[in-house]
Design a protein around this motif. Structure first.
Motif, PDB file in Angstrom:
ATOM      1  N   ILE A 198       0.873  -1.182   0.000  1.00  0.00           N
ATOM      2  CA  ILE A 198       0.000   0.000   0.000  1.00  0.00           C
ATOM      3  C   ILE A 198       0.909   1.232   0.000  1.00  0.00           C
ATOM      4  N   PRO A 199       0.778   2.128  -0.994  1.00  0.00           N
ATOM      5  CA  PRO A 199       1.634   3.321  -1.001  1.00  0.00           C
ATOM      6  C   PRO A 199       1.551   4.050   0.345  1.00  0.00           C
ATOM      7  N   GLU A 200       2.710   4.528   0.838  1.00  0.00           N
ATOM      8  CA  GLU A 200       2.719   5.141   2.179  1.00  0.00           C
ATOM      9  C   GLU A 200       2.001   6.483   2.211  1.00  0.00           C
ATOM     10  N   THR A 201       1.983   7.181   1.077  1.00  0.00           N
ATOM     11  CA  THR A 201       1.294   8.483   1.048  1.00  0.00           C
ATOM     12  C   THR A 201       0.068   8.378   0.151  1.00  0.00           C
ATOM     13  N   THR A 202      -0.895   9.235   0.410  1.00  0.00           N
ATOM     14  CA  THR A 202      -2.130   9.229  -0.389  1.00  0.00           C
ATOM     15  C   THR A 202      -2.804  10.592  -0.294  1.00  0.00           C
ATOM     16  N   ALA A 203      -3.706  10.862  -1.214  1.00  0.00           N
ATOM     17  CA  ALA A 203      -4.515  12.083  -1.142  1.00  0.00           C
ATOM     18  C   ALA A 203      -5.980  11.698  -1.342  1.00  0.00           C
ATOM     19  N   GLU A 204      -6.356  10.535  -0.794  1.00  0.00           N
ATOM     20  CA  GLU A 204      -7.725  10.049  -0.961  1.00  0.00           C
ATOM     21  C   GLU A 204      -8.222   9.471   0.364  1.00  0.00           C
ATOM     22  N   PHE A 205      -9.362   9.953   0.842  1.00  0.00           N
ATOM     23  CA  PHE A 205      -9.916   9.385   2.079  1.00  0.00           C
ATOM     24  C   PHE A 205     -11.304   8.814   1.830  1.00  0.00           C
ATOM     25  N   ALA A 206     -11.711   7.866   2.703  1.00  0.00           N
ATOM     26  CA  ALA A 206     -13.016   7.203   2.579  1.00  0.00           C
ATOM     27  C   ALA A 206     -13.703   7.215   3.936  1.00  0.00           C
ATOM     28  N   TYR A 222      -9.300  15.978  11.747  1.00  0.00           N
ATOM     29  CA  TYR A 222      -8.566  15.320  10.659  1.00  0.00           C
ATOM     30  C   TYR A 222      -9.271  15.525   9.314  1.00  0.00           C
ATOM     31  N   ILE A 223     -10.577  15.238   9.263  1.00  0.00           N
ATOM     32  CA  ILE A 223     -11.300  15.326   7.981  1.00  0.00           C
ATOM     33  C   ILE A 223     -11.405  16.787   7.513  1.00  0.00           C
ATOM     34  N   THR A 224     -11.642  17.701   8.438  1.00  0.00           N
ATOM     35  CA  THR A 224     -11.733  19.122   8.045  1.00  0.00           C
ATOM     36  C   THR A 224     -10.416  19.572   7.421  1.00  0.00           C
ATOM     37  N   GLU A 225      -9.308  19.138   8.017  1.00  0.00           N
ATOM     38  CA  GLU A 225      -8.001  19.537   7.468  1.00  0.00           C
ATOM     39  C   GLU A 225      -7.784  18.941   6.070  1.00  0.00           C
ATOM     40  N   CYS A 226      -8.251  17.703   5.855  1.00  0.00           N
ATOM     41  CA  CYS A 226      -8.159  17.115   4.503  1.00  0.00           C
ATOM     42  C   CYS A 226      -9.009  17.937   3.536  1.00  0.00           C
ATOM     43  N   GLN A 227     -10.226  18.280   3.978  1.00  0.00           N
ATOM     44  CA  GLN A 227     -11.148  19.010   3.087  1.00  0.00           C
ATOM     45  C   GLN A 227     -10.645  20.420   2.776  1.00  0.00           C
ATOM     46  N   ASN A 228      -9.880  20.994   3.693  1.00  0.00           N
ATOM     47  CA  ASN A 228      -9.368  22.350   3.454  1.00  0.00           C
ATOM     48  C   ASN A 228      -8.240  22.373   2.421  1.00  0.00           C
ATOM     49  N   GLY A 229      -7.763  21.200   2.040  1.00  0.00           N
ATOM     50  CA  GLY A 229      -6.850  21.083   0.913  1.00  0.00           C
ATOM     51  C   GLY A 229      -5.606  21.944   1.005  1.00  0.00           C
ATOM     52  N   ASN A 231      -5.096  24.983   0.909  1.00  0.00           N
ATOM     53  CA  ASN A 231      -5.158  26.219   1.698  1.00  0.00           C
ATOM     54  C   ASN A 231      -5.083  25.944   3.199  1.00  0.00           C
ATOM     55  N   GLY A 232      -5.256  24.677   3.574  1.00  0.00           N
ATOM     56  CA  GLY A 232      -5.244  24.328   4.994  1.00  0.00           C
ATOM     57  C   GLY A 232      -3.873  23.865   5.456  1.00  0.00           C
ATOM     58  N   PRO A 233      -3.768  23.363   6.701  1.00  0.00           N
ATOM     59  CA  PRO A 233      -2.479  22.945   7.252  1.00  0.00           C
ATOM     60  C   PRO A 233      -1.852  21.757   6.515  1.00  0.00           C
ATOM     61  N   ARG A 234      -2.652  20.929   5.833  1.00  0.00           N
ATOM     62  CA  ARG A 234      -2.093  19.775   5.104  1.00  0.00           C
ATOM     63  C   ARG A 234      -1.416  20.183   3.809  1.00  0.00           C
ATOM     64  N   LYS A 235      -1.767  21.371   3.319  1.00  0.00           N
ATOM     65  CA  LYS A 235      -1.125  21.944   2.108  1.00  0.00           C
ATOM     66  C   LYS A 235      -1.207  21.028   0.879  1.00  0.00           C
ATOM     67  N   LYS A 236      -2.240  20.180   0.829  1.00  0.00           N
ATOM     68  CA  LYS A 236      -2.477  19.405  -0.405  1.00  0.00           C
ATOM     69  C   LYS A 236      -3.964  19.086  -0.529  1.00  0.00           C
ATOM     70  N   ASN A 237      -4.392  18.890  -1.764  1.00  0.00           N
ATOM     71  CA  ASN A 237      -5.811  18.623  -2.007  1.00  0.00           C
ATOM     72  C   ASN A 237      -6.115  17.132  -1.897  1.00  0.00           C
ATOM     73  N   PHE A 238      -7.247  16.823  -1.299  1.00  0.00           N
ATOM     74  CA  PHE A 238      -7.675  15.427  -1.157  1.00  0.00           C
ATOM     75  C   PHE A 238      -8.931  15.170  -1.988  1.00  0.00           C
ATOM     76  N   GLY A 239      -9.090  13.907  -2.402  1.00  0.00           N
ATOM     77  CA  GLY A 239     -10.343  13.473  -3.014  1.00  0.00           C
ATOM     78  C   GLY A 239     -11.020  12.495  -2.069  1.00  0.00           C
ATOM     79  N   MET A 240     -12.308  12.242  -2.261  1.00  0.00           N
ATOM     80  CA  MET A 240     -13.011  11.303  -1.394  1.00  0.00           C
ATOM     81  C   MET A 240     -13.687  10.199  -2.209  1.00  0.00           C
ATOM     82  N   ARG A 241     -13.608   8.955  -1.713  1.00  0.00           N
ATOM     83  CA  ARG A 241     -14.312   7.818  -2.307  1.00  0.00           C
ATOM     84  C   ARG A 241     -14.937   7.041  -1.173  1.00  0.00           C
ATOM     85  N   TRP A 242     -16.198   6.642  -1.311  1.00  0.00           N
ATOM     86  CA  TRP A 242     -16.866   5.826  -0.289  1.00  0.00           C
ATOM     87  C   TRP A 242     -17.851   4.915  -0.993  1.00  0.00           C
TER      88      TRP A 242
END
Ligand code: AHG
Ligand code: MN
Ligand code: MN
Length: 334
Positions: A198-206, A222-229, A231-242
């Motif tokens: 499993i790749p150690e890094t990802t930009a996708e949450f479920a 955690y989820i809010t910071e992912c959603q803030n992409g 512009n937020g503290p994570r400094k990267k954009n995430f996608g979501m799959r569920w």
């Protein structure tokens, strides 16, 4: 020379489940149990495919069939299929989501089997991937009821079948995680990929984001910071799959990374999460660890959680190492 090498590669790629077990499993009894599970999964897969849409038989949709018999929900049928194959295998006992207590196959054998016969109940009627999850442990000379409450670190093998566009199997016998696909013509599972990482890094949450109002503050952070992409503290954009079937979401994560979260929340029924520890979280966690990923309840590794009861629930967060670590950190800095 080239031709010779080429042939070896082809033979390796076409390895079937039986030969894989012969090569990798130390215990013949485990190999025979896994083979029975594979045969049962082929029957479940065929049963699912043969049901016409108007005959849909999920758990909340019991009807009379043309003979006036009550149609059994597919999860019960899957449970019965598993039992019918396992009772002829060297398994000593069986426990599942569909059985209150464990079943004693009344022999002196060593290994016990846990199963979620059909995972993804909300997707049964809508032609979205569902699956069968299993875990195999040593009985360790314990009385059967006690053997079924050993913690997940005692697993010797675990896996899940996915009934989707293809019927696939992710499995570990303790030497990495491997992916097989069913060759329908041959009726055999053929190795597709060995030593899955499993790749150690990802930009996708479920996560089922509809439950946001029930989350604890760590999950919310955690989820809010992912959603803030970016512009937020994570400094990267995430996608979501569920998908809503653990097996399908896990399948995606083993293939391309990601993080899956079913945390505990404030709903009374789910204050300890929704998923079941012994036949959902533990088998997935074992496969994840064997594939260089991590599985936690937010604080502890899933495989170290104490089991008090067969149907115990647990929060389950798993997938790409870096993201699982980030989630755990959100509990520390509250
Ligand atoms: P099961 O069908 O065996 O009861 O499991 C369903 C599980 C799992 O597959 C999925 O991840 C989760 O339930 C979905 O739950 P929500 O409907 O609460 O999102
Ligand atoms: Mn399930
Ligand atoms: Mn189920």
């Amino acid at each position: 020379m080239f031709q010779f090498r080429f042939n070896i590669v082809l033979v390796e790629l076409k390895m079937d489940l039986e030969n894989y077990l012969l090569k990798n499993s130390k215990e013949e009894e485990i190999s025979l149990i896994v083979k029975s599970l594979g045969d049962a999964a082929i029957k479940i897969s065929n049963t699912i495919r043969s049901i016409k849409p108007q005959e849909s038989i999920s758990n909340n949709d019991r009807k009379l069939n043309s003979d006036g018999d009550i149609q059994k929900p597919l999860d019960i049928i899957s449970d019965e299929i598993l039992i019918s194959f396992l009772e002829k295998s060297p398994a000593a006992g069986y426990a599942s989501e569909e059985q209150e207590g464990c079943i004693d196959f009344k022999n002196n054998n060593n290994f016990i089997v846990f199963a979620d016969p059909l995972d993804g109940s909300s997707n049964i009627d809508v032609n979205v991937s569902i699956g069968t999850i299993f875990s195999i442990m040593s009985k360790n000379n314990l009385p059967l009821e006690k053997a079924f409450i050993q913690n997940g670190s005692h697993q010797k093998s675990s896996g899940f079948f996915v009934y989707g566009p293809q019927t696939t199997l992710f499995i570990t016998v303790g030497v990495g995680t491997s992916l097989f696909a069913l060759d329908e013509k041959k009726g055999k599972f053929i190795l597709v990929k060995d030593n899955i990482t499993i790749p150690e890094t990802t930009a996708e949450f479920a996560i089922n984001a509809a439950y946001r109002r029930f989350w604890d503050s760590a999950t919310l952070k955690y989820i809010t910071e992912c959603q803030n992409g970016e512009n937020g503290p994570r400094k990267k954009n995430f996608g979501m799959r569920w998908v809503g079937s653990l097996v399908a979401d896990a399948s995606r994560i083993f293939n391309r990374g990601g993080i899956f979260l079913y945390p505990s929340d404030t709903r009374e029924k789910y204050k300890n999460g929704r998923l079941r520890l012994t036949y959902e979280a533990n088998p997935i966690a074992y496969l994840v660890e064997q594939a260089n990923g991590e599985a936690t309840d937010g604080h502890k590794n899933i495989l170290n959680l104490e089991v008090n009861e067969l149907h115990q629930r647990s929060p389950l967060i798993f997938g790409s190492k870096e993201e699982v670590l980030e989630y755990k950190k959100s509990y520390l800095y509250l």
